[in-house]
Enzyme design. Structure first.
Site, PDB file in Angstrom:
ATOM      1  N   HIS A  91       0.850  -1.202   0.000  1.00  0.00           N
ATOM      2  CA  HIS A  91       0.000   0.000   0.000  1.00  0.00           C
ATOM      3  C   HIS A  91       0.884   1.250   0.000  1.00  0.00           C
ATOM      4  O   HIS A  91       0.601   2.237  -0.680  1.00  0.00           O
ATOM      5  CB  HIS A  91      -0.882   0.049   1.256  1.00  0.00           C
ATOM      6  CG  HIS A  91      -1.814  -1.113   1.412  1.00  0.00           C
ATOM      7  ND1 HIS A  91      -1.789  -1.942   2.497  1.00  0.00           N
ATOM      8  CD2 HIS A  91      -2.806  -1.573   0.607  1.00  0.00           C
ATOM      9  CE1 HIS A  91      -2.733  -2.866   2.371  1.00  0.00           C
ATOM     10  NE2 HIS A  91      -3.359  -2.681   1.232  1.00  0.00           N
TER      11      HIS A  91
ATOM     12  N   CYS B  13     -16.001 -14.735  -5.581  1.00  0.00           N
ATOM     13  CA  CYS B  13     -14.772 -14.760  -4.772  1.00  0.00           C
ATOM     14  C   CYS B  13     -14.818 -13.564  -3.818  1.00  0.00           C
ATOM     15  O   CYS B  13     -14.827 -12.405  -4.269  1.00  0.00           O
ATOM     16  CB  CYS B  13     -13.531 -14.668  -5.655  1.00  0.00           C
ATOM     17  SG  CYS B  13     -12.035 -14.416  -4.674  1.00  0.00           S
TER      18      CYS B  13
ATOM     19  N   CYS C  36     -11.835 -11.112  -4.134  1.00  0.00           N
ATOM     20  CA  CYS C  36     -11.912 -10.139  -5.236  1.00  0.00           C
ATOM     21  C   CYS C  36     -13.142  -9.247  -5.097  1.00  0.00           C
ATOM     22  O   CYS C  36     -13.277  -8.268  -5.816  1.00  0.00           O
ATOM     23  CB  CYS C  36     -12.046 -10.835  -6.584  1.00  0.00           C
ATOM     24  SG  CYS C  36     -10.667 -11.836  -7.077  1.00  0.00           S
TER      25      CYS C  36
ATOM     26  N   CYS D 141      -9.593 -19.236  -7.294  1.00  0.00           N
ATOM     27  CA  CYS D 141      -9.293 -17.893  -7.788  1.00  0.00           C
ATOM     28  C   CYS D 141      -7.773 -17.785  -7.911  1.00  0.00           C
ATOM     29  O   CYS D 141      -7.054 -18.086  -6.954  1.00  0.00           O
ATOM     30  CB  CYS D 141      -9.823 -16.851  -6.805  1.00  0.00           C
ATOM     31  SG  CYS D 141      -9.060 -15.232  -7.040  1.00  0.00           S
TER      32      CYS D 141
ATOM     33  N   LYS E 166       5.723 -13.307  -2.430  1.00  0.00           N
ATOM     34  CA  LYS E 166       4.507 -12.520  -2.312  1.00  0.00           C
ATOM     35  C   LYS E 166       4.146 -12.378  -0.830  1.00  0.00           C
ATOM     36  O   LYS E 166       4.237 -13.343  -0.079  1.00  0.00           O
ATOM     37  CB  LYS E 166       3.375 -13.236  -3.067  1.00  0.00           C
ATOM     38  CG  LYS E 166       2.195 -12.356  -3.281  1.00  0.00           C
ATOM     39  CD  LYS E 166       1.198 -12.951  -4.246  1.00  0.00           C
ATOM     40  CE  LYS E 166      -0.041 -12.062  -4.218  1.00  0.00           C
ATOM     41  NZ  LYS E 166      -1.106 -12.496  -5.048  1.00  0.00           N
TER      42      LYS E 166
ATOM     43  N   LYS F 282      -0.508 -13.052   4.761  1.00  0.00           N
ATOM     44  CA  LYS F 282      -0.664 -13.226   6.204  1.00  0.00           C
ATOM     45  C   LYS F 282      -0.240 -14.632   6.603  1.00  0.00           C
ATOM     46  O   LYS F 282       0.407 -14.825   7.626  1.00  0.00           O
ATOM     47  CB  LYS F 282      -2.121 -12.991   6.603  1.00  0.00           C
ATOM     48  CG  LYS F 282      -2.434 -11.515   6.763  1.00  0.00           C
ATOM     49  CD  LYS F 282      -3.767 -11.322   7.439  1.00  0.00           C
ATOM     50  CE  LYS F 282      -4.164  -9.853   7.377  1.00  0.00           C
ATOM     51  NZ  LYS F 282      -5.569  -9.637   7.261  1.00  0.00           N
TER      52      LYS F 282
HETATM   53  N1  MSP Z   1     -10.171  -1.418  -2.416  1.00  0.00           N
HETATM   54  C1  MSP Z   1      -9.602  -1.886  -3.614  1.00  0.00           C
HETATM   55  C2  MSP Z   1      -9.301  -0.746  -4.569  1.00  0.00           C
HETATM   56  C3  MSP Z   1     -10.483   0.092  -4.919  1.00  0.00           C
HETATM   57  S1  MSP Z   1     -10.014   1.449  -5.900  1.00  0.00           S
HETATM   58  C4  MSP Z   1     -11.458   2.171  -6.340  1.00  0.00           C
HETATM   59  C5  MSP Z   1      -8.296  -2.616  -3.310  1.00  0.00           C
HETATM   60  N2  MSP Z   1      -7.787  -2.411  -2.084  1.00  0.00           N
HETATM   61  S2  MSP Z   1      -6.412  -3.100  -1.564  1.00  0.00           S
HETATM   62  O1  MSP Z   1      -6.238  -2.626  -0.224  1.00  0.00           O
HETATM   63  O2  MSP Z   1      -6.438  -4.502  -1.775  1.00  0.00           O
HETATM   64  O3  MSP Z   1      -5.288  -2.520  -2.475  1.00  0.00           O
HETATM   65  C6  MSP Z   1      -5.091  -1.124  -2.568  1.00  0.00           C
HETATM   66  C7  MSP Z   1      -3.984  -0.816  -3.557  1.00  0.00           C
HETATM   67  O4  MSP Z   1      -2.762  -1.349  -3.046  1.00  0.00           O
HETATM   68  C8  MSP Z   1      -4.218  -1.465  -4.916  1.00  0.00           C
HETATM   69  O5  MSP Z   1      -3.862  -0.584  -5.968  1.00  0.00           O
HETATM   70  C9  MSP Z   1      -3.288  -2.650  -4.913  1.00  0.00           C
HETATM   71  O6  MSP Z   1      -2.821  -3.000  -6.176  1.00  0.00           O
HETATM   72  C10 MSP Z   1      -2.150  -2.107  -4.051  1.00  0.00           C
HETATM   73  N3  MSP Z   1      -1.395  -3.184  -3.449  1.00  0.00           N
HETATM   74  C11 MSP Z   1      -1.810  -4.098  -2.533  1.00  0.00           C
HETATM   75  N4  MSP Z   1      -0.772  -4.959  -2.295  1.00  0.00           N
HETATM   76  C12 MSP Z   1       0.298  -4.631  -3.056  1.00  0.00           C
HETATM   77  C13 MSP Z   1       1.620  -5.058  -3.170  1.00  0.00           C
HETATM   78  N5  MSP Z   1       2.080  -6.094  -2.522  1.00  0.00           N
HETATM   79  N6  MSP Z   1       2.447  -4.338  -3.960  1.00  0.00           N
HETATM   80  C14 MSP Z   1       2.047  -3.189  -4.585  1.00  0.00           C
HETATM   81  N7  MSP Z   1       0.800  -2.763  -4.516  1.00  0.00           N
HETATM   82  C15 MSP Z   1      -0.133  -3.548  -3.890  1.00  0.00           C
HETATM   83  O7  MSP Z   1      -7.787  -3.268  -4.202  1.00  0.00           O
END
Ligand code: MSP
Length: 522
Positions: free
Chosen positions: A21, A126, A129, A144, A299, A302
């Site tokens: 994030h 899923c 997702c 998935c 990757k 948790k």
């Molecule tokens: N809530 C949805 C996004 C909705 S946008 C209208 C979501 N949330 S998330 O918390 O799973 O991911 C938020 C962002 O963080 C996404 O763009 C996602 O690709 C990014 N990442 C989550 N884990 C990641 C990594 N390990 N590496 C890089 N970015 C990643 O998807």
């Protein structure tokens, strides 16, 4: 003033933020800070995605209400962005009343226009997702591919959005798009491929299966299913309204860039684009899909227990500010590609690029200025040996930022520092001083310090604190971040007293250096 509106994905709040994030928010923050240096009126939106089954289930497992969990975790995201100095203008929460009300209006408009219809459906859902999956998208075990879990077979009467109505239009836009709005452009083919197989999408769930969501207006038995709710944040945050859009919306929309992870490109390049078309709202200018961050080439998950936060890295290395972490993350991968974090790579890179290459260059040059010239720069020291290297780098980083090549732009800055280091080694100002060639020696020092001024300004979006320290060591006034790139001209380095022995100090301590002592872990 040209406006520049940029957004990040909004994060699910069913857990705490991790470095994946953080990567996205830093990347967006660096772009935002660079655009400010270009003199643009920047509006930077981030946020949290707070509805859906995952959040409902996690809260239930913890024995708290979903809202309590959202409040708790949203605060952690906010705190994390503060620690990383993410300088956003707004953090939208999808549980806010304003957002909720506008999403209902959007839903109503789509329903009235016939873009949403009710339909009974059986599909494979899923929860990871928050999406129905197509059987052909499952892996060899029927799971998935992203979440490695078997989707649940669900039969429900839901509202559907007529995605298929927009399919041909979206294909045409992407095929004829000369601006390459899907960035990087190697992702275009993937989106076109996904478009081939799209079907209408379910945009609501029955309250019996998901209760934590925005109620469908006029139908208490259904809640709006996450994607219409989540995607709309980009316009509800600006005060979009189906009847009377706010001044802010008119000013900043369309987004100049929407930064997202590659895993959610499909939702943005297909669903989001179709929703905007249905609403008659302009499309974003760029969708930037970044790669994924792994930990030690694995990757994050948790179950593997390898999820790390930026706070744990900052604590481990006892960093006084986030600059080194920001620099490392944002340069971890070329745009769109996956990157990796490891403690060793982190230490090695920031030591090499920031402490040695940039920091030492400044330090040794200032020391020579004090030793040979009592810390003074004079009018007749001005010289152009490094002028083209510095000005070419400035042009180059602008071009790279226009293509969102943020890691590549950082490399250009480091290359400039390399060039300046090589110049010092080749011209050997200490020998020039020994030989009494003081004018030549002075010119070398001028070239390097003027280059350092360029470096401080260009590096500031990545490392705001270190750049400010360089700025102050150069005896320059004000905030380096406020300096506009258009006003940066070679030969305008401040003259007069620049340094004194007592004021020279390293701008960044090597993470395992003796100067750092046992304060720094390694
Ligand atoms: N809530 C949805 C996004 C909705 S946008 C209208 C979501 N949330 S998330 O918390 O799973 O991911 C938020 C962002 O963080 C996404 O763009 C996602 O690709 C990014 N990442 C989550 N884990 C990641 C990594 N390990 N590496 C890089 N970015 C990643 O998807």
């Amino acid at each position: 003033m040209k406006k520049y509106y940029l957004t990040t994905a909004i994060d699910y709040v069913n857990g705490a933020p991790h470095i994946g994030h953080a990567y996205e928010k830093i990347l967006t923050d660096v772009i935002a800070r660079h655009r400010k240096q270009r003199g643009e009126d920047v509006y930077f939106l981030t946020g949290t995605d707070e509805h859906g089954i995952k959040i409902q289930k996690t809260a239930a497992e913890r024995g708290i209400t979903p809202q309590q969990m959202c409040d708790e975790n949203a605060a952690k995201f906010e705190q994390n962005w503060k620690e990383l100095e993410i300088d956003y203008n707004q953090l939208i929460r999808t549980t806010s009343l304003e957002h909720t009300q506008i999403v209902q209006k959007i839903f109503k408009k789509l329903l009235e226009n016939g873009d949403i219809y009710k339909h009974s459906y059986t599909g494979l859902y899923c929860a990871g997702c928050e999406s129905f999956l197509n059987p052909r998208d499952l892996d060899e075990n029927g799971c998935c591919p992203d979440h490695k879990k078997k989707p649940e077979e669900v039969t429900e009467e839901n509202y559907f959005f007529k995605l298929t109505k927009y399919k041909d239009k979206i294909i045409e836009i992407i095929k004829n798009d000369e601006t390459n709005f899907i960035r990087p452009d190697f992702r275009r083919a993937e989106v076109l491929n996904q478009l081939e197989n799209i079907e209408d999408i379910s945009v609501s769930r029955s309250v019996d299966s998901v209760s934590w969501g925005i109620p469908v207006p006029g139908d208490e038995s259904q809640v709006i299913y996450v994607w219409i709710d989540a995607l709309s944040n980009y316009i509800t945050a600006l005060g979009y309204d189906t009847e009377n859009p706010s001044e802010n919306f008119k000013k900043y929309w369309p987004a100049d860039v929407q930064v997202i992870g590659k895993d959610i490109l499909k939702f943005h390049s297909i669903y989001w684009i179709a929703i905007l078309m249905a609403l008659g709202v302009e499309l974003p200018k760029n969708l930037l899909a970044h790669g994924w961050i792994t930990i030690d080439e694995t990757k994050m998950s948790k179950s593997l227990g390898n999820v790390i936060s930026s706070k744990s890295v900052m604590d481990e290395f006892e960093l006084e500010h986030p600059d080194a972490f920001r620099y490392f993350m944002v340069t971890a991968a070329p745009i769109g590609k996956d990157g990796n974090y490891s403690d060793d790579d982190f230490k090695e890179k920031v030591n090499a690029h920031i402490a040695n290459n940039i920091g030492n260059l400044l330090n040794r040059t200032l020391n020579m200025l004090v030793k040979y010239f009592d810390g003074n720069l004079e009018q007749d020291f001005i010289s152009n040996d490094l002028k083209s290297a510095a000005t070419d780098t400035l042009d180059d980083i602008k071009t790279k930022f226009d293509k969102f090549e943020v890691a590549e732009a950082a490399q250009s800055i480091v290359n400039l520092a390399d060039t300046a280091n090589k110049y010092v080694n080749d011209t050997a100002p200490w020998s020039l001083a020994k030989e009494g060639k003081m004018q030549e020696c002075a010119k070398v020092l001028y070239n390097v310090l003027e280059t350092m001024r360029y470096i401080a300004i260009m590096l500031s979006p990545y490392c705001p604190n270190i750049s400010q320290k360089i700025w102050e060591q150069l005896s320059l006034e004000g905030n380096v971040a406020d300096f506009k790139l258009d006003e940066l001209n070679w030969g305008e380095m401040k003259l007069g007293k620049i340094a004194e022995k007592s004021t020279i100090s390293p701008v960044f301590l090597r993470l395992d250096s003796e100067i750092a002592g046992d304060k720094k872990k390694c």
